[in-house]
Design an enzyme around this catalytic site. Structure first.
Site, PDB file in Angstrom:
ATOM      1  CG  HIS A   1      37.358  41.187  34.302  1.00  0.00           C
ATOM      2  ND1 HIS A   1      38.382  39.739  33.175  1.00  0.00           N
ATOM      3  CD2 HIS A   1      36.377  40.315  34.890  1.00  0.00           C
ATOM      4  CE1 HIS A   1      38.014  38.858  34.030  1.00  0.00           C
ATOM      5  NE2 HIS A   1      36.939  39.105  35.137  1.00  0.00           N
TER       6      HIS A   1
ATOM      7  CD  GLU B   1      41.576  44.226  31.374  1.00  0.00           C
ATOM      8  OE1 GLU B   1      42.451  43.248  31.466  1.00  0.00           O
ATOM      9  OE2 GLU B   1      41.068  44.360  32.526  1.00  0.00           O
TER      10      GLU B   1
ATOM     11  CB  CYS C   1      40.850  37.569  30.646  1.00  0.00           C
ATOM     12  SG  CYS C   1      38.957  38.900  30.739  1.00  0.00           S
TER      13      CYS C   1
ATOM     14  CB  CYS D   1      39.400  42.316  29.137  1.00  0.00           C
ATOM     15  SG  CYS D   1      38.815  42.072  30.534  1.00  0.00           S
TER      16      CYS D   1
END
Length: 179
Positions: A69, A71, A99, A102
């Protein structure tokens, strides 16, 4: 509160908004890199002392990893650059609400502040489904600002998924294998 104090606070909010927009534009540039890879267009930058110290964008399909991801990539780079896993004096800018994974990583990194472009009502954990960033039960909470360049961030996501649906309808269906 006097009038001068109110004016000063208003000016400070306006300056903070301009700063947030500046860095969200940089996060959008990262999202465009993901888009170019046919990845969900999510981008992130981490800022410390008014300088970008790390960038990241979504690469889940490219890297074949649920951990890839935007992040997470940015947090890894920021930690390496600072030489510390604690990012207490940093602000994370991300185009889509984080999410649960993260948001958890943001709390674990002790991020001071998180700025979100658009919210994710189906999976967001900065206020939509949950707000893991500000749970008092945890030993750290991050300040949260949402809706910065919301229209641009949201539009990029909508366009991406519209194109994805169009590609799926254009693809010829594969015949089912029979035994």
């Amino acid at each position: 509160m006097g009038r001068e104090t109110l004016e000063t606070e208003k000016e400070l909010r306006s300056l903070q908004r301009k700063t947030d927009e500046k860095y969200m534009k940089e996060a959008l540039k990262q999202a465009k890199k993901a888009y170019a890879l046919e990845e969900t267009p999510i981008g992130c930058v981490i800022v410390r002392d008014n300088r970008i110290i790390a960038r990241g964008y979504n690469r889940r399909n490219t890297d074949k990893s649920p951990l890839a991801h935007a992040e997470i990539a940015a947090i890894k780079r920021a930690s390496k650059k600072t030489g510390d896993w604690r990012l207490e004096d940093c602000t994370l800018y991300v185009t889509l609400e984080p999410c649960q994974m993260c948001a958890g990583a943001i709390v674990q990194a002790r991020m001071k502040r998180v700025v979100v472009g658009c919210m994710n009502p189906k999976a967001g954990c900065a206020g939509s489904v949950l707000n893991l960033l500000q749970m008092e039960a945890f030993n750290h909470q991050a300040a949260l600002t949402t809706g910065i360049l919301e229209e641009e961030c949201s539009q990029m996501m909508k366009q991406f998924f519209k194109e994805l649906r169009e590609k799926k309808t254009l693809r010829p269906k594969q015949p089912k294998e029979t035994e």
